[in-house]
Scaffold this motif. Structure first.
Motif, PDB file in Angstrom:
ATOM      1  N   LEU A   1     140.507 -59.201  63.804  1.00 16.52           N
ATOM      2  CA  LEU A   1     141.923 -59.394  63.543  1.00 16.52           C
ATOM      3  C   LEU A   1     142.791 -58.493  64.268  1.00 16.52           C
ATOM      4  N   ASP A   2     144.234 -58.982  64.154  1.00 13.32           N
ATOM      5  CA  ASP A   2     145.222 -58.241  64.884  1.00 13.32           C
ATOM      6  C   ASP A   2     145.743 -57.345  63.508  1.00 13.32           C
ATOM      7  N   TYR A   3     146.175 -56.216  63.906  1.00  9.81           N
ATOM      8  CA  TYR A   3     146.353 -55.075  62.932  1.00  9.81           C
ATOM      9  C   TYR A   3     147.157 -55.579  61.773  1.00  9.81           C
ATOM     10  N   SER A   4     148.277 -56.434  61.636  1.00  2.00           N
ATOM     11  CA  SER A   4     149.081 -56.714  60.829  1.00  2.00           C
ATOM     12  C   SER A   4     148.189 -57.781  59.798  1.00  2.00           C
ATOM     13  N   THR A   5     147.125 -58.745  60.399  1.00  2.00           N
ATOM     14  CA  THR A   5     146.537 -59.462  59.622  1.00  2.00           C
ATOM     15  C   THR A   5     145.642 -58.740  58.762  1.00  2.00           C
ATOM     16  N   PHE A   6     144.828 -57.702  59.340  1.00  2.00           N
ATOM     17  CA  PHE A   6     144.035 -56.701  58.901  1.00  2.00           C
ATOM     18  C   PHE A   6     144.540 -56.173  57.803  1.00  2.00           C
ATOM     19  N   LEU A   7     145.984 -55.604  57.636  1.00  2.00           N
ATOM     20  CA  LEU A   7     146.461 -55.061  56.615  1.00  2.00           C
ATOM     21  C   LEU A   7     146.805 -55.933  55.273  1.00  2.00           C
ATOM     22  N   LYS A   8     146.979 -57.206  55.872  1.00  2.82           N
ATOM     23  CA  LYS A   8     147.346 -58.197  54.594  1.00  2.82           C
ATOM     24  C   LYS A   8     145.935 -58.312  53.885  1.00  2.82           C
ATOM     25  N   LEU A   9     144.962 -58.423  54.551  1.00  2.00           N
ATOM     26  CA  LEU A   9     143.626 -58.783  53.863  1.00  2.00           C
ATOM     27  C   LEU A   9     143.007 -57.589  53.224  1.00  2.00           C
ATOM     28  N   LYS A  10     143.302 -56.479  53.652  1.00  2.00           N
ATOM     29  CA  LYS A  10     143.005 -55.163  53.000  1.00  2.00           C
ATOM     30  C   LYS A  10     143.753 -54.993  51.652  1.00  2.00           C
ATOM     31  N   ASP A  11     144.993 -55.398  51.617  1.00  2.00           N
ATOM     32  CA  ASP A  11     145.936 -55.233  50.443  1.00  2.00           C
ATOM     33  C   ASP A  11     145.267 -56.140  49.418  1.00  2.00           C
ATOM     34  N   ALA A  12     144.928 -57.642  50.145  1.00  2.00           N
ATOM     35  CA  ALA A  12     144.354 -58.483  49.039  1.00  2.00           C
ATOM     36  C   ALA A  12     143.095 -58.187  48.493  1.00  2.00           C
ATOM     37  N   LEU A  13     142.288 -57.605  49.138  1.00  2.00           N
ATOM     38  CA  LEU A  13     140.819 -57.074  48.701  1.00  2.00           C
ATOM     39  C   LEU A  13     141.084 -55.907  47.637  1.00  2.00           C
ATOM     40  N   ILE A  14     142.010 -55.063  47.933  1.00  2.00           N
ATOM     41  CA  ILE A  14     142.052 -53.911  47.103  1.00  2.00           C
ATOM     42  C   ILE A  14     142.897 -54.344  45.858  1.00  2.00           C
ATOM     43  N   ARG A  15     143.747 -55.311  45.888  1.00  2.00           N
ATOM     44  CA  ARG A  15     144.269 -55.872  44.458  1.00  2.00           C
ATOM     45  C   ARG A  15     143.234 -56.856  43.885  1.00  2.00           C
ATOM     46  N   LEU A  16     142.281 -57.182  44.361  1.00  2.00           N
ATOM     47  CA  LEU A  16     141.163 -58.068  43.689  1.00  2.00           C
ATOM     48  C   LEU A  16     140.226 -57.181  42.824  1.00  2.00           C
ATOM     49  N   ILE A  17     139.865 -56.043  43.611  1.00  2.00           N
ATOM     50  CA  ILE A  17     138.446 -55.197  43.051  1.00  2.00           C
ATOM     51  C   ILE A  17     139.230 -54.353  41.712  1.00  2.00           C
ATOM     52  N   ASP A  18     138.139 -53.816  40.927  1.00  2.00           N
ATOM     53  CA  ASP A  18     138.574 -52.826  40.083  1.00  2.00           C
ATOM     54  C   ASP A  18     137.881 -51.642  40.417  1.00  2.00           C
ATOM     55  N   GLU A  19     139.069 -50.728  40.699  1.00  2.00           N
ATOM     56  CA  GLU A  19     138.412 -49.590  41.367  1.00  2.00           C
ATOM     57  C   GLU A  19     137.753 -48.548  40.472  1.00  2.00           C
ATOM     58  N   GLU A  20     137.629 -48.742  39.218  1.00  2.00           N
ATOM     59  CA  GLU A  20     136.769 -48.041  38.240  1.00  2.00           C
ATOM     60  C   GLU A  20     135.119 -48.595  38.607  1.00  2.00           C
ATOM     61  N   LYS A  21     135.082 -49.853  38.978  1.00  2.00           N
ATOM     62  CA  LYS A  21     133.822 -50.419  38.837  1.00  2.00           C
ATOM     63  C   LYS A  21     133.297 -50.789  40.283  1.00  2.00           C
ATOM     64  N   ASP A  22     134.022 -51.208  41.150  1.00  2.00           N
ATOM     65  CA  ASP A  22     133.627 -51.709  42.520  1.00  2.00           C
ATOM     66  C   ASP A  22     134.196 -50.846  43.550  1.00  2.00           C
ATOM     67  N   SER A  23     133.785 -51.357  44.645  1.00  2.00           N
ATOM     68  CA  SER A  23     133.879 -50.549  45.926  1.00  2.00           C
ATOM     69  C   SER A  23     134.230 -51.463  47.300  1.00  2.00           C
ATOM     70  N   LEU A  24     135.031 -51.085  48.128  1.00  2.00           N
ATOM     71  CA  LEU A  24     135.103 -51.456  49.492  1.00  2.00           C
ATOM     72  C   LEU A  24     135.078 -50.484  50.369  1.00  2.00           C
ATOM     73  N   ARG A  25     134.408 -50.881  51.710  1.00  2.00           N
ATOM     74  CA  ARG A  25     134.272 -50.001  52.633  1.00  2.00           C
ATOM     75  C   ARG A  25     134.557 -50.775  53.951  1.00  2.00           C
ATOM     76  N   PHE A  26     135.685 -50.294  54.822  1.00  2.00           N
ATOM     77  CA  PHE A  26     136.145 -50.430  55.947  1.00  2.00           C
ATOM     78  C   PHE A  26     135.643 -49.729  57.013  1.00  2.00           C
TER      79      PHE A  26
END
Length: 96
Positions: free
Chosen positions: A43-68
């Motif tokens: 992805l281009d950088y701006s599209t990646f940032l939108k995807l990253k933001d959407a994923l962070i908003r979807l998870i529960d940071e107390e129970k889930d994890s994301l790795r980039f």
């Protein structure tokens, strides 16, 4: 730029199962699944940032994890595949 996205979403309750489906769907909209919870995104950088933001908003940071994993533009020298499910070339020709 090539980014590897992996996630682990707790599915012990109904809300976790819903989060898992939403995270997977968001990844599928922008990236290629290469393993159950692992996606490659070219992805281009701006599209990646939108995807990253959407994923962070979807998870529960107390129970889930994301790795980039940021592989950049010269990613093909940094990826080695062994075994089944041959890889793909995201910069190659796509026939629809």
């Amino acid at each position: 730029m090539m980014v590897i996205i992996s996630y682990d979403v707790s599915t012990v309750d109904k809300s976790g199962q819903t989060r898992l489906r939403k995270v997977a769907k968001e990844c599928q909209n922008h990236a290629q699944r290469v393993q159950n919870s692992v996606f490659e995104a070219d992805l281009d950088y701006s599209t990646f940032l939108k995807l990253k933001d959407a994923l962070i908003r979807l998870i529960d940071e107390e129970k889930d994890s994301l790795r980039f994993y940021y592989l950049g533009n010269n990613w093909s020298r940094r990826v080695e595949h062994v075994g089944a499910k041959r890889g793909y070339n995201p910069e190659g020709v796509i026939i629809i």
